[in-house]
Write a protein that holds these residues in place. Structure first.
Motif, PDB file in Angstrom:
ATOM      1  N   VAL A  40      -0.004   4.251 -14.844  1.00 28.07           N
ATOM      2  CA  VAL A  40      -0.490   2.876 -14.692  1.00 28.07           C
ATOM      3  C   VAL A  40      -0.948   2.694 -13.251  1.00 28.07           C
ATOM      4  O   VAL A  40      -0.222   3.046 -12.307  1.00 28.07           O
ATOM      5  N   ALA A  41      -2.146   2.135 -13.090  1.00 28.72           N
ATOM      6  CA  ALA A  41      -2.717   1.940 -11.755  1.00 28.72           C
ATOM      7  C   ALA A  41      -3.252   0.523 -11.630  1.00 28.72           C
ATOM      8  O   ALA A  41      -3.775  -0.049 -12.594  1.00 28.72           O
ATOM      9  N   ILE A  42      -3.095  -0.046 -10.439  1.00 25.82           N
ATOM     10  CA  ILE A  42      -3.663  -1.356 -10.113  1.00 25.82           C
ATOM     11  C   ILE A  42      -4.857  -1.125  -9.206  1.00 25.82           C
ATOM     12  O   ILE A  42      -4.767  -0.386  -8.211  1.00 25.82           O
ATOM     13  N   GLY A  43      -5.981  -1.747  -9.561  1.00 26.09           N
ATOM     14  CA  GLY A  43      -7.189  -1.533  -8.773  1.00 26.09           C
ATOM     15  C   GLY A  43      -8.332  -2.389  -9.269  1.00 26.09           C
ATOM     16  O   GLY A  43      -8.114  -3.451  -9.869  1.00 26.09           O
ATOM     17  N   PRO A  44      -9.577  -1.942  -9.060  1.00 28.59           N
ATOM     18  CA  PRO A  44     -10.753  -2.729  -9.460  1.00 28.59           C
ATOM     19  C   PRO A  44     -10.797  -2.972 -10.967  1.00 28.59           C
ATOM     20  O   PRO A  44     -10.130  -2.296 -11.753  1.00 28.59           O
ATOM     21  N   ASP A  45     -11.612  -3.933 -11.352  1.00 31.43           N
ATOM     22  CA  ASP A  45     -11.720  -4.288 -12.763  1.00 31.43           C
ATOM     23  C   ASP A  45     -12.290  -3.149 -13.606  1.00 31.43           C
ATOM     24  O   ASP A  45     -11.949  -3.017 -14.792  1.00 31.43           O
ATOM     25  N   ALA A  72      -5.368  -2.349 -18.060  1.00 34.11           N
ATOM     26  CA  ALA A  72      -4.010  -2.886 -17.899  1.00 34.11           C
ATOM     27  C   ALA A  72      -4.121  -4.269 -17.293  1.00 34.11           C
ATOM     28  O   ALA A  72      -4.649  -4.434 -16.189  1.00 34.11           O
ATOM     29  N   GLU A  73      -3.621  -5.250 -18.014  1.00 37.61           N
ATOM     30  CA  GLU A  73      -3.711  -6.640 -17.581  1.00 37.61           C
ATOM     31  C   GLU A  73      -2.351  -7.134 -17.091  1.00 37.61           C
ATOM     32  O   GLU A  73      -1.355  -7.022 -17.801  1.00 37.61           O
ATOM     33  N   VAL A  96       0.822  -1.202   0.000  1.00 40.80           N
ATOM     34  CA  VAL A  96       0.000   0.000   0.000  1.00 40.80           C
ATOM     35  C   VAL A  96       0.859   1.256   0.000  1.00 40.80           C
ATOM     36  O   VAL A  96       0.572   2.234  -0.692  1.00 40.80           O
ATOM     37  N   THR A  97       1.936   1.252   0.771  1.00 37.63           N
ATOM     38  CA  THR A  97       2.767   2.452   0.896  1.00 37.63           C
ATOM     39  C   THR A  97       3.776   2.605  -0.234  1.00 37.63           C
ATOM     40  O   THR A  97       4.406   3.655  -0.358  1.00 37.63           O
ATOM     41  N   GLY A  98       3.981   1.581  -1.056  1.00 37.64           N
ATOM     42  CA  GLY A  98       4.909   1.685  -2.169  1.00 37.64           C
ATOM     43  C   GLY A  98       6.297   1.173  -1.871  1.00 37.64           C
ATOM     44  O   GLY A  98       7.182   1.279  -2.719  1.00 37.64           O
ATOM     45  N   VAL A  99       6.522   0.612  -0.685  1.00 34.55           N
ATOM     46  CA  VAL A  99       7.842   0.090  -0.350  1.00 34.55           C
ATOM     47  C   VAL A  99       8.150  -1.172  -1.139  1.00 34.55           C
ATOM     48  O   VAL A  99       9.313  -1.433  -1.476  1.00 34.55           O
ATOM     49  N   ALA A 100       7.149  -1.958  -1.458  1.00 37.80           N
ATOM     50  CA  ALA A 100       7.357  -3.215  -2.182  1.00 37.80           C
ATOM     51  C   ALA A 100       6.658  -3.139  -3.537  1.00 37.80           C
ATOM     52  O   ALA A 100       5.679  -2.403  -3.719  1.00 37.80           O
ATOM     53  N   LYS A 101       7.166  -3.901  -4.516  1.00 34.50           N
ATOM     54  CA  LYS A 101       6.524  -3.940  -5.821  1.00 34.50           C
ATOM     55  C   LYS A 101       5.256  -4.778  -5.757  1.00 34.50           C
ATOM     56  O   LYS A 101       5.130  -5.692  -4.933  1.00 34.50           O
ATOM     57  N   VAL A 102       4.309  -4.440  -6.610  1.00 32.85           N
ATOM     58  CA  VAL A 102       3.018  -5.122  -6.620  1.00 32.85           C
ATOM     59  C   VAL A 102       2.703  -5.549  -8.045  1.00 32.85           C
ATOM     60  O   VAL A 102       3.263  -5.025  -9.020  1.00 32.85           O
ATOM     61  N   ARG A 103       1.783  -6.470  -8.155  1.00 29.39           N
ATOM     62  CA  ARG A 103       1.401  -7.006  -9.458  1.00 29.39           C
ATOM     63  C   ARG A 103      -0.101  -7.203  -9.495  1.00 29.39           C
ATOM     64  O   ARG A 103      -0.712  -7.641  -8.526  1.00 29.39           O
ATOM     65  N   GLY A 104      -0.702  -6.848 -10.628  1.00 29.47           N
ATOM     66  CA  GLY A 104      -2.144  -6.988 -10.754  1.00 29.47           C
ATOM     67  C   GLY A 104      -2.642  -6.331 -12.019  1.00 29.47           C
ATOM     68  O   GLY A 104      -1.876  -6.046 -12.945  1.00 29.47           O
ATOM     69  N   SER A 105      -3.941  -6.069 -12.067  1.00 27.18           N
ATOM     70  CA  SER A 105      -4.584  -5.463 -13.226  1.00 27.18           C
ATOM     71  C   SER A 105      -5.263  -4.168 -12.804  1.00 27.18           C
ATOM     72  O   SER A 105      -5.543  -3.943 -11.634  1.00 27.18           O
ATOM     73  N   GLY A 106      -5.537  -3.316 -13.788  1.00 26.10           N
ATOM     74  CA  GLY A 106      -6.155  -2.040 -13.464  1.00 26.10           C
ATOM     75  C   GLY A 106      -6.358  -1.205 -14.707  1.00 26.10           C
ATOM     76  O   GLY A 106      -7.035  -1.622 -15.648  1.00 26.10           O
ATOM     77  N   ALA A 107      -5.766  -0.003 -14.735  1.00 31.66           N
ATOM     78  CA  ALA A 107      -5.985   0.942 -15.832  1.00 31.66           C
ATOM     79  C   ALA A 107      -4.654   1.534 -16.270  1.00 31.66           C
ATOM     80  O   ALA A 107      -3.709   1.648 -15.492  1.00 31.66           O
ATOM     81  N   ARG A 108      -4.612   1.938 -17.549  1.00 32.47           N
ATOM     82  CA  ARG A 108      -3.434   2.599 -18.117  1.00 32.47           C
ATOM     83  C   ARG A 108      -3.902   3.892 -18.803  1.00 32.47           C
ATOM     84  O   ARG A 108      -4.653   3.843 -19.770  1.00 32.47           O
ATOM     85  N   ILE A 109      -3.440   5.025 -18.285  1.00 28.31           N
ATOM     86  CA  ILE A 109      -3.806   6.329 -18.819  1.00 28.31           C
ATOM     87  C   ILE A 109      -2.586   6.895 -19.549  1.00 28.31           C
ATOM     88  O   ILE A 109      -1.505   6.985 -18.965  1.00 28.31           O
ATOM     89  N   THR A 110      -2.762   7.297 -20.801  1.00 31.53           N
ATOM     90  CA  THR A 110      -1.657   7.836 -21.603  1.00 31.53           C
ATOM     91  C   THR A 110      -1.994   9.254 -22.035  1.00 31.53           C
ATOM     92  O   THR A 110      -3.058   9.504 -22.617  1.00 31.53           O
ATOM     93  N   LEU A 111      -1.078  10.179 -21.740  1.00 30.42           N
ATOM     94  CA  LEU A 111      -1.213  11.582 -22.137  1.00 30.42           C
ATOM     95  C   LEU A 111       0.005  11.972 -22.964  1.00 30.42           C
ATOM     96  O   LEU A 111       1.137  11.680 -22.572  1.00 30.42           O
ATOM     97  N   VAL A 112      -0.234  12.635 -24.102  1.00 27.24           N
ATOM     98  CA  VAL A 112       0.843  13.043 -24.996  1.00 27.24           C
ATOM     99  C   VAL A 112       0.677  14.523 -25.305  1.00 27.24           C
ATOM    100  O   VAL A 112      -0.440  14.993 -25.578  1.00 27.24           O
ATOM    101  N   ASP A 113       1.788  15.262 -25.263  1.00 26.03           N
ATOM    102  CA  ASP A 113       1.754  16.683 -25.583  1.00 26.03           C
ATOM    103  C   ASP A 113       1.205  16.906 -26.985  1.00 26.03           C
ATOM    104  O   ASP A 113       1.494  16.145 -27.916  1.00 26.03           O
ATOM    105  N   GLY A 114       0.444  17.992 -27.125  1.00 22.85           N
ATOM    106  CA  GLY A 114      -0.058  18.383 -28.428  1.00 22.85           C
ATOM    107  C   GLY A 114       0.983  19.169 -29.203  1.00 22.85           C
ATOM    108  O   GLY A 114       2.096  19.420 -28.724  1.00 22.85           O
TER     109      GLY A 114
END
Length: 311
Positions: free
Chosen positions: A227-232, A263-264, A138-156
């Motif tokens: 990239v985020a890990i969370g609910p389906d 993100a799978e 939860v705090t980010g000290v250890a790596k985690v693995r799972g599925s969630g969402a991937r948000i991509t933003l690119v400069d115009g």
């Protein structure tokens, strides 16, 4: 010679005016300087051989001096090039040496961290280890693995003011945009978030430094991948929420590219250089001095505020 106009018209019984510019130009196309030169040549006669030779000698001397200066400048440049090349090579070698040293120290730190984790797991019980692993995830000290969402933003596309030459940055992704994306993902139920390889923790900072964006003092650039890990349904909730509407507006108005996808089976690495701010024993210390320690971490949301103000 052109006579001045007669204001009263007494000379010819009517007013007279000097010819206009175009008329005078066609009547006297030859510049007066040429006429003066021709008159002087007719009076003094053509140039003698001595005078012509003096002019030719002056021109030749001028060309020799210019050639000498060019050769001297070229030799100076050639002589200084090896010194500049050696200095550049020395700097490159120094940077590479420092980089290799940093990599060795990082690997050593990782090995020591693994040894500490092994010793800690051996000293703690199974339930305490499981609880500690959850806190680390939860705090980010250890790596985690799972599925969630991937948000991509690119400069115009970046435009330039034709008058002032100033670059317009309205179409560039800003730190507040990444803050908005991270906060919206936390609110949608994300358990872990990473921006361009930088894991977010409870003390993470997303700040602007000039045109660069820093995530925990580390620069990130376009394209920005959150990239985020969370609910389906994390990706759908983000796209349909206020953050998705905000980025769609940016895309329509400024040409910023925005994409949301599921993100799978992704792995988010642990946060780098994460320091424990506080810790307290979960039970009273035993006489032998052994105790169970829990990480004193707070909310996973990054410490940043987001407003949907003007760009």
């Amino acid at each position: 010679m052109v006579k001045p106009p007669d204001p009263d018209g007494g000379a010819a019984g009517k007013r007279t005016y000097a010819p206009d510019f175009l008329t005078e130009l066609f009547q006297n196309p030859l510049d007066p300087g040429y006429a003066d030169a021709a008159a002087r040549r007719a009076k003094e006669g053509p140039r003698t051989g001595a005078r012509r030779g003096l002019a030719t000698g002056s021109a030749a001397l001028t060309l020799v001096v210019i050639g000498f200066l060019l050769v001297f400048a070229y030799r100076q440049t050639v002589d200084e090039e090896p010194a500049r090349t050696q200095a550049r090579d020395a700097l490159i070698a120094q940077v590479q040496t420092r980089r290799d040293g940093t990599e060795r120290l990082r690997q050593q730190a990782d090995r020591l961290a693994d040894e500490v984790a092994t010793l800690r797991d051996n000293e703690l019980g199974g339930a305490a280890v499981a609880r500690l692993r959850d806190l680390e995830a939860v705090t980010g000290v250890a790596k985690v693995r799972g599925s969630g969402a991937r948000i991509t933003l690119v400069d115009g596309p970046t435009s330039v003011n034709a008058v002032t030459g100033e670059r317009r940055t309205e179409a560039q992704v800003k730190d507040t945009d990444l803050q908005l994306a991270a906060n919206a993902l936390w609110e949608a139920g994300a358990e872990a978030i990473m921006i361009n390889g930088q894991r977010l923790t409870a003390t993470s900072r997303i700040r602007q430094a000039g045109e660069a964006i820093l995530v925990d003092i580390r620069p990130v650039g376009s394209p920005y991948e959150v990239v985020a890990i969370g609910p389906d349904d994390l990706a759908d909730d983000f796209r349909d929420g206020y953050a998705g509407e905000f980025f769609e507006t940016l895309s329509d108005r400024f040409g910023i590219s925005f994409e949301t996808a599921e993100a799978e089976d992704v792995t988010l690495e642990a946060a780098a250089d994460f320091k424990l701010r506080s810790a307290e024993p979960s039970v009273a210390p035993s006489p032998s001095g052994s105790s169970k320690v829990s990480s004193g971490a707070g909310s996973p949301a990054p410490d940043s505020s987001v407003t949907e103000g003007g760009r």
